[in-house]
Design an enzyme around this catalytic site. Structure first.
Site, PDB file in Angstrom:
ATOM      1  CB  SER A  13       5.324  -0.956  11.257  1.00 40.15           C
ATOM      2  OG  SER A  13       5.651   0.356  10.851  1.00 40.15           O
ATOM      3  CG  HIS A  14       1.427   3.796  11.714  1.00 41.74           C
ATOM      4  ND1 HIS A  14       1.496   3.196  12.949  1.00 41.74           N
ATOM      5  CD2 HIS A  14       0.417   4.684  11.780  1.00 41.74           C
ATOM      6  CE1 HIS A  14       0.560   3.719  13.721  1.00 41.74           C
ATOM      7  NE2 HIS A  14      -0.101   4.616  13.043  1.00 41.74           N
ATOM      8  CB  SER A  15       5.758   2.010   7.227  1.00 42.49           C
ATOM      9  OG  SER A  15       6.650   1.476   6.277  1.00 42.49           O
ATOM     10  N   GLY A  50      -0.754   3.169   7.917  1.00 48.59           N
ATOM     11  CA  GLY A  50      -1.886   2.976   8.821  1.00 48.59           C
ATOM     12  C   GLY A  50      -1.818   1.591   9.421  1.00 48.59           C
TER      13      GLY A  50
END
Lengths: 136, 199
Positions: A13-15, A50
């Site tokens: 995930s981006h997080s 990211g």
């Protein structure tokens, strides 16, 4: 069933918190979910939002038990980075596959299926099928 | 003929251009994206120049393959795998030759651009880096200067387009009227070829 035969799951995930929480949720919803190796690869190495190729490669190596690794990703660069690493050839364990599935529902389906000792193809099919669970 | 030094100069010139234009790239990205394009590419290309200095690859193909790999692992946004794939596939297409001519490079770069389109699923007109790269590759047969002009015109031509790929596509019609950050940075990368050639 020995742990050695189970498919590993990587959640990208981006997080970092999203990836970790979904991993925790998916394992928590499965009776013997802790038998399945699930690794979160969320955010950048610096802790920001990211995608980190390094974290993805480390997560995949950590869950690889020889039965294959199913990778689920959330958006944009998470998906593109996994695809680029797969194209690279030597960055991820053999038999690593990007699974086209909704992130949360697909993760639960993948972990449940992996916990039964199913092979990578079956884990992938279960995760993909999660797209079909309509909510209304 | 283009040797490993030429491609090292290309990457160094690209890193300098990204440094110089980082604020502009981020400003473009804050209009239709998540305002990190300049800083992401700055970090990526700084890592590229560092690894090229450290590992000193000896062939054009090895320079670009290493640079691409470094971008994939350090950028942290979608531009990492996309630019990484562009350079890595171009590098692989160049093989192990110690020198390549401009025509061989043009063929290899087209392989790289095709790989970017396959990875991201974007076609010309989608308001992405492809809109600068495809015209640049098409013009490369007429020299680096022509490729630079074509890439810059391609980037400018993204202004009236509606984004169909990436985060900007969520904005729908509101993406119209802004120059695409990825096409803009692609034009910088192509312009850096001219600088590498002049040195």
């Amino acid at each position: 069933m020995s742990d050695a035969s189970l498919v590993g799951i990587v959640l990208v995930s981006h997080s970092a918190r999203v990836a970790e929480s979904v991993a925790e949720l998916a394992q928590g919803l499965v009776g013997d979910g802790s038998a399945v190796s699930v690794a979160a690869a969320g955010g950048t190495t610096g802790g920001g939002f990211g995608t980190s190729a390094e974290l993805i490669a480390a997560a995949a190596a950590a869950v690889d038990r020889g039965a294959g690794v199913a990778v689920l990703a959330d958006l944009g660069s998470a998906v593109l980075t996994v695809k680029a690493l797969l194209a690279e050839g030597d960055e991820l364990p053999d038999n690593t596959r990007l699974v086209d599935a909704p992130f949360v529902e697909g993760a639960v389906a993948a972990v449940v299926t992996a916990s039964t000792g199913a092979d990578l193809g079956a884990v992938e099919a279960a995760a993909v099928e999660a797209y079909a669970y309509r909510k209304v | 003929m283009l040797d490993a030094d030429f491609f090292r100069r290309w990457m160094t010139a690209a890193a300098a251009a990204v440094d110089r234009e980082a604020e502009r790239l981020t400003a473009l990205d804050s209009a239709i994206g998540d305002a990190d394009h300049g800083s992401n590419l700055q970090r990526g290309f700084a890592a590229v120049t560092a690894v090229l200095e450290k590992d000193a690859p000896q062939t054009p193909g090895a320079v670009l393959t290493l640079a691409g790999r470094q971008l994939i692992s350090t950028v942290g946004g979608a531009s990492g795998p996309l630019y990484g794939t562009l350079l890595r596939r171009t590098g692989k297409a160049l093989g192990e030759a110690a020198e390549v001519d401009e025509e061989q490079f043009a063929v290899a770069l087209r392989t790289g651009v095709d790989a970017v389109m396959a990875l991201g699923g974007a076609a010309p007109g989608d308001k992405t880096m492809v809109d600068a790269l495809v015209p640049a590759v098409d013009a490369l047969g007429e020299g680096f200067g022509a490729a630079r002009t074509a890439a810059e015109q391609g980037a400018e031509a993204t202004v009236p387009l509606q984004a169909r790929k990436g985060r900007a596509s969520y904005l729908g019609e509101r993406s119209i009227g802004h120059q695409d950050p990825g096409a803009t940075s692609s034009a910088l990368l192509i312009a850096a070829l001219v600088e590498a050639d002049d040195e």
